[in-house]
Design a protein around this motif. Structure first.
Motif, PDB file in Angstrom:
ATOM      1  N   LEU A   1      10.456  -0.909  -5.953  1.00 61.18           N
ATOM      2  CA  LEU A   1      10.286   0.179  -4.931  1.00 61.18           C
ATOM      3  C   LEU A   1      10.797   1.359  -5.233  1.00 61.18           C
ATOM      4  O   LEU A   1      11.892   1.589  -5.842  1.00 61.18           O
ATOM      5  N   PHE A   2      10.000   2.530  -5.323  1.00 63.61           N
ATOM      6  CA  PHE A   2      10.625   3.896  -5.651  1.00 63.61           C
ATOM      7  C   PHE A   2      10.426   4.699  -4.417  1.00 63.61           C
ATOM      8  O   PHE A   2       9.385   5.224  -3.899  1.00 63.61           O
ATOM      9  N   GLY A   3      11.575   4.971  -3.638  1.00 66.82           N
ATOM     10  CA  GLY A   3      11.388   5.487  -2.342  1.00 66.82           C
ATOM     11  C   GLY A   3      10.897   4.829  -1.524  1.00 66.82           C
ATOM     12  O   GLY A   3      11.291   3.660  -1.345  1.00 66.82           O
ATOM     13  N   THR A   4       9.805   5.268  -0.883  1.00 69.45           N
ATOM     14  CA  THR A   4       8.992   4.625   0.216  1.00 69.45           C
ATOM     15  C   THR A   4       7.622   3.891  -0.478  1.00 69.45           C
ATOM     16  O   THR A   4       6.835   3.258   0.182  1.00 69.45           O
ATOM     17  N   ALA A   5       7.548   4.046  -1.817  1.00 64.35           N
ATOM     18  CA  ALA A   5       6.241   3.735  -2.422  1.00 64.35           C
ATOM     19  C   ALA A   5       6.677   2.443  -3.050  1.00 64.35           C
ATOM     20  O   ALA A   5       7.700   2.299  -3.560  1.00 64.35           O
ATOM     21  N   ILE A   6       5.583   1.679  -3.683  1.00 66.02           N
ATOM     22  CA  ILE A   6       5.626   0.546  -4.593  1.00 66.02           C
ATOM     23  C   ILE A   6       5.126   1.173  -5.701  1.00 66.02           C
ATOM     24  O   ILE A   6       3.944   1.843  -5.940  1.00 66.02           O
ATOM     25  N   HIS A   7       5.864   0.954  -7.042  1.00 61.36           N
ATOM     26  CA  HIS A   7       5.137   1.057  -8.345  1.00 61.36           C
ATOM     27  C   HIS A   7       5.036  -0.483  -8.807  1.00 61.36           C
ATOM     28  O   HIS A   7       5.880  -1.206  -8.846  1.00 61.36           O
ATOM     29  N   THR A   8       3.799  -0.576  -9.452  1.00 63.15           N
ATOM     30  CA  THR A   8       3.600  -1.856 -10.080  1.00 63.15           C
ATOM     31  C   THR A   8       3.004  -1.709 -11.362  1.00 63.15           C
ATOM     32  O   THR A   8       2.413  -0.535 -11.656  1.00 63.15           O
ATOM     33  N   ILE A   9       3.491  -2.567 -12.238  1.00 60.16           N
ATOM     34  CA  ILE A   9       3.139  -2.514 -13.809  1.00 60.16           C
ATOM     35  C   ILE A   9       1.743  -3.371 -13.994  1.00 60.16           C
ATOM     36  O   ILE A   9       2.050  -4.499 -13.577  1.00 60.16           O
ATOM     37  N   VAL A  10       0.879  -3.000 -14.407  1.00 57.82           N
ATOM     38  CA  VAL A  10      -0.232  -3.870 -14.625  1.00 57.82           C
ATOM     39  C   VAL A  10      -0.919  -3.349 -15.912  1.00 57.82           C
ATOM     40  O   VAL A  10      -0.847  -2.516 -16.579  1.00 57.82           O
ATOM     41  N   ASP A  11      -1.793  -4.419 -16.348  1.00 59.33           N
ATOM     42  CA  ASP A  11      -2.669  -4.227 -17.622  1.00 59.33           C
ATOM     43  C   ASP A  11      -3.979  -3.582 -17.471  1.00 59.33           C
ATOM     44  O   ASP A  11      -4.407  -2.615 -18.032  1.00 59.33           O
ATOM     45  N   ASP A  12      -4.616  -4.255 -16.029  1.00 59.78           N
ATOM     46  CA  ASP A  12      -5.909  -3.575 -16.125  1.00 59.78           C
ATOM     47  C   ASP A  12      -5.762  -2.849 -14.488  1.00 59.78           C
ATOM     48  O   ASP A  12      -6.011  -3.603 -13.534  1.00 59.78           O
ATOM     49  N   ALA A  13      -5.727  -1.404 -14.435  1.00 58.63           N
ATOM     50  CA  ALA A  13      -5.594  -0.737 -13.592  1.00 58.63           C
ATOM     51  C   ALA A  13      -6.730  -1.213 -12.621  1.00 58.63           C
ATOM     52  O   ALA A  13      -6.559  -1.000 -11.251  1.00 58.63           O
ATOM     53  N   VAL A  14      -7.837  -0.892 -13.113  1.00 57.02           N
ATOM     54  CA  VAL A  14      -9.076  -0.936 -12.078  1.00 57.02           C
ATOM     55  C   VAL A  14      -9.215  -2.297 -11.362  1.00 57.02           C
ATOM     56  O   VAL A  14      -9.413  -2.432 -10.059  1.00 57.02           O
ATOM     57  N   LYS A  15      -8.998  -3.346 -12.233  1.00 53.80           N
ATOM     58  CA  LYS A  15      -9.081  -4.753 -11.511  1.00 53.80           C
ATOM     59  C   LYS A  15      -8.039  -4.905 -10.398  1.00 53.80           C
ATOM     60  O   LYS A  15      -8.440  -5.369  -9.452  1.00 53.80           O
ATOM     61  N   VAL A  16      -6.907  -4.646 -10.793  1.00 54.26           N
ATOM     62  CA  VAL A  16      -5.691  -4.839  -9.995  1.00 54.26           C
ATOM     63  C   VAL A  16      -6.001  -3.874  -8.601  1.00 54.26           C
ATOM     64  O   VAL A  16      -5.419  -4.194  -7.476  1.00 54.26           O
ATOM     65  N   LYS A  17      -6.281  -2.561  -8.757  1.00 57.05           N
ATOM     66  CA  LYS A  17      -6.631  -1.872  -7.795  1.00 57.05           C
ATOM     67  C   LYS A  17      -7.602  -2.414  -6.568  1.00 57.05           C
ATOM     68  O   LYS A  17      -7.198  -2.424  -5.509  1.00 57.05           O
ATOM     69  N   GLN A  18      -8.361  -2.823  -7.046  1.00 56.86           N
ATOM     70  CA  GLN A  18      -9.473  -3.675  -6.467  1.00 56.86           C
ATOM     71  C   GLN A  18      -9.107  -4.778  -5.621  1.00 56.86           C
ATOM     72  O   GLN A  18      -9.119  -4.853  -4.403  1.00 56.86           O
ATOM     73  N   SER A  19      -8.141  -5.678  -6.348  1.00 55.71           N
ATOM     74  CA  SER A  19      -7.445  -6.834  -5.781  1.00 55.71           C
ATOM     75  C   SER A  19      -6.478  -6.304  -4.508  1.00 55.71           C
ATOM     76  O   SER A  19      -6.430  -7.240  -3.407  1.00 55.71           O
ATOM     77  N   ILE A  20      -5.918  -5.230  -4.755  1.00 54.61           N
ATOM     78  CA  ILE A  20      -4.803  -4.921  -3.700  1.00 54.61           C
ATOM     79  C   ILE A  20      -5.670  -4.572  -2.551  1.00 54.61           C
ATOM     80  O   ILE A  20      -5.207  -4.758  -1.440  1.00 54.61           O
ATOM     81  N   LYS A  21      -6.840  -3.495  -3.068  1.00 58.88           N
ATOM     82  CA  LYS A  21      -7.519  -3.123  -1.941  1.00 58.88           C
ATOM     83  C   LYS A  21      -8.018  -4.039  -0.856  1.00 58.88           C
ATOM     84  O   LYS A  21      -7.999  -4.015   0.471  1.00 58.88           O
ATOM     85  N   LYS A  22      -8.600  -5.190  -1.486  1.00 61.64           N
ATOM     86  CA  LYS A  22      -9.147  -6.254  -0.856  1.00 61.64           C
ATOM     87  C   LYS A  22      -8.154  -6.846  -0.034  1.00 61.64           C
ATOM     88  O   LYS A  22      -8.293  -7.360   1.285  1.00 61.64           O
ATOM     89  N   LEU A  23      -6.944  -7.152  -0.685  1.00 62.48           N
ATOM     90  CA  LEU A  23      -5.948  -7.854   0.325  1.00 62.48           C
ATOM     91  C   LEU A  23      -5.488  -6.967   1.444  1.00 62.48           C
ATOM     92  O   LEU A  23      -5.171  -7.401   2.510  1.00 62.48           O
ATOM     93  N   PHE A  24      -5.295  -5.599   1.304  1.00 61.57           N
ATOM     94  CA  PHE A  24      -5.156  -4.944   2.314  1.00 61.57           C
ATOM     95  C   PHE A  24      -6.088  -4.803   3.594  1.00 61.57           C
ATOM     96  O   PHE A  24      -6.064  -4.922   4.506  1.00 61.57           O
ATOM     97  N   GLN A  25      -7.314  -4.983   3.047  1.00 67.17           N
ATOM     98  CA  GLN A  25      -8.587  -4.937   3.804  1.00 67.17           C
ATOM     99  C   GLN A  25      -8.657  -6.016   4.682  1.00 67.17           C
ATOM    100  O   GLN A  25      -8.766  -6.328   5.902  1.00 67.17           O
ATOM    101  N   GLU A  26      -8.299  -7.328   4.025  1.00 69.06           N
ATOM    102  CA  GLU A  26      -8.268  -8.594   4.710  1.00 69.06           C
ATOM    103  C   GLU A  26      -7.250  -8.571   5.745  1.00 69.06           C
ATOM    104  O   GLU A  26      -7.191  -9.360   6.756  1.00 69.06           O
ATOM    105  N   THR A  27      -6.124  -7.895   5.536  1.00 72.17           N
ATOM    106  CA  THR A  27      -5.026  -7.791   6.700  1.00 72.17           C
ATOM    107  C   THR A  27      -5.125  -6.840   7.547  1.00 72.17           C
ATOM    108  O   THR A  27      -4.232  -6.565   8.308  1.00 72.17           O
TER     109      THR A  27
END
Ligand SMILES: Nc1ncnc2c1ncn2[C@@H]1O[C@H](COP(=O)(O)OP(=O)(O)O)[C@@H](O)[C@H]1O
Ligand SMILES: [Mg+2]
Length: 321
Positions: free
Chosen positions: A260-286
């Protein structure tokens, strides 16, 4: 080395063991004259132990080092007389006035009597403490006490100054003022060796060594550390209830570390494009619609977290030329 006049501090395979515990694990570095060199690391990393060996207070258990040309194994007394050192628990006398404290340290550091008055005026003006000079030190704010401690530590005009977490416990404005002083001194050619565990403050250094469990795990300029020392990318995720999401995101494939950085989350990833898609999907599902995910430059803290992780897996360090 001792003979190179552009190098203020140089250590080779420096080690300090307490019994069988290795507090400082065979570290190597050089500090150039006029440089602000930072030692950044969490509590217990070995920062104070290193500084004490450099200041002639602790004897190394192995390795060699030179400070201003003096041997840290053999010329500890000469080092003490020639350097400035502000320890983590600096001692000023609360029941002496500001001027009396300065006079006291003038004596300790053997400032020539003829020079004492003039030097005192210089210090008082440099640290901006004129209006308090006749007051008892005990009533000063933390920030003023800290500037006075610095003034006392450099009363004898050392060319190299060691500061051990000098801004711990003082407010951000006082910290800022303190750093202005440090930069002014460096501009005059004085070498500054400073330890800190504040990542933001470390940005003020010309060069940084990241120290963790007694080992230097990276060493470079702040900008190089942030842009080149980390293979992974950083995603900044803004979403309400970030704290809750911090844990849920850990399950997303491809996320190596989140914080957590202030009110945002920083995540460390190898493949930014792929993870971005996965997180988007998770948010949309919820059914979360209000969020942003962006790639950002790593902060020093991101770099530190990532390097510690890879250090624990494989060891070694990141040093860029
Ligand atoms: N005199 C000592 N005896 C035994 N262990 C010590 C001694 N001084 C420091 N240590 C240990 O060495 C490690 C590094 O300490 P230190 O250099 O003070 O860390 P830092 O300044 O980075 O917080 C810590 O685990 C600390 O407990
Ligand atoms: Mg310490």
């Amino acid at each position: 080395m001792a003979t190179d006049n552009n190098i203020a501090v140089s250590v080779k395979d420096l080690e300090k063991k307490f019994g069988s515990f290795i507090a400082v694990n065979r570290i190597n570095f050089d500090v150039k004259r006029g440089e602000i060199f930072g030692f950044l690391g969490p509590n217990g990393a070995g920062k104070s132990t290193t500084i004490k060996m450099l200041c002639g207070i602790l004897t190394p258990t192995a390795g060699s080092g030179y400070v201003d040309g003096y041997d840290i194994n053999r010329e500890q007394e000469l080092i003490k007389q020639n350097i400035g050192y502000m320890s983590q628990k600096f001692s000023l006398y609360d029941d002496l006035t500001v001027e009396e404290n300065i006079d006291f340290y003038s004596g300790i550091y053997k400032v020539p009597p003829k020079r004492q008055r003039e030097r005192k005026e210089e210090i008082i003006s440099m640290i901006g403490i004129e209006e308090f000079k006749s007051m008892f030190t005990g009533i000063l704010s933390g920030g003023l006490k800290q500037r006075l401690a610095l003034g006392c530590a450099i009363i004898h005009e050392p060319k190299i100054i060691f500061l051990d977490e000098p801004t711990a416990g003082v407010d951000p404005i006082a910290r800022n003022n303190f750093w202005k002083l440090i930069k002014e001194m460096a501009n005059k050619g004085i070498t500054i060796f400073v330890t800190t565990h504040y990542m933001d403050e470390a940005e003020n250094c010309d060069r940084l060594a990241l120290i963790y469990q007694g080992s230097i795990i990276a060493m470079d300029t702040p900008i190089n550390l942030k842009t080149q020392c980390m293979k992974e990318k950083v995603l900044k995720i803004s979403v309400s209830n970030a704290e809750e999401w911090l844990y849920k995101l850990d399950k997303v494939e491809g996320i190596k570390e989140s914080a957590l950085f202030g009110t945002a989350i920083h995540t460390i990833v190898d493949d930014a494009v792929k993870v971005k898609q996965s997180i988007k999907k998770l948010f949309q599902e919820t059914d979360i619609k209000d969020f942003t995910i962006e790639s950002i430059q790593a902060s020093l803290e991101d770099v530190f977290i990532s390097l510690i992780e890879s250090h624990e897996k494989v060891g070694g360090m990141c040093e860029l030329k």
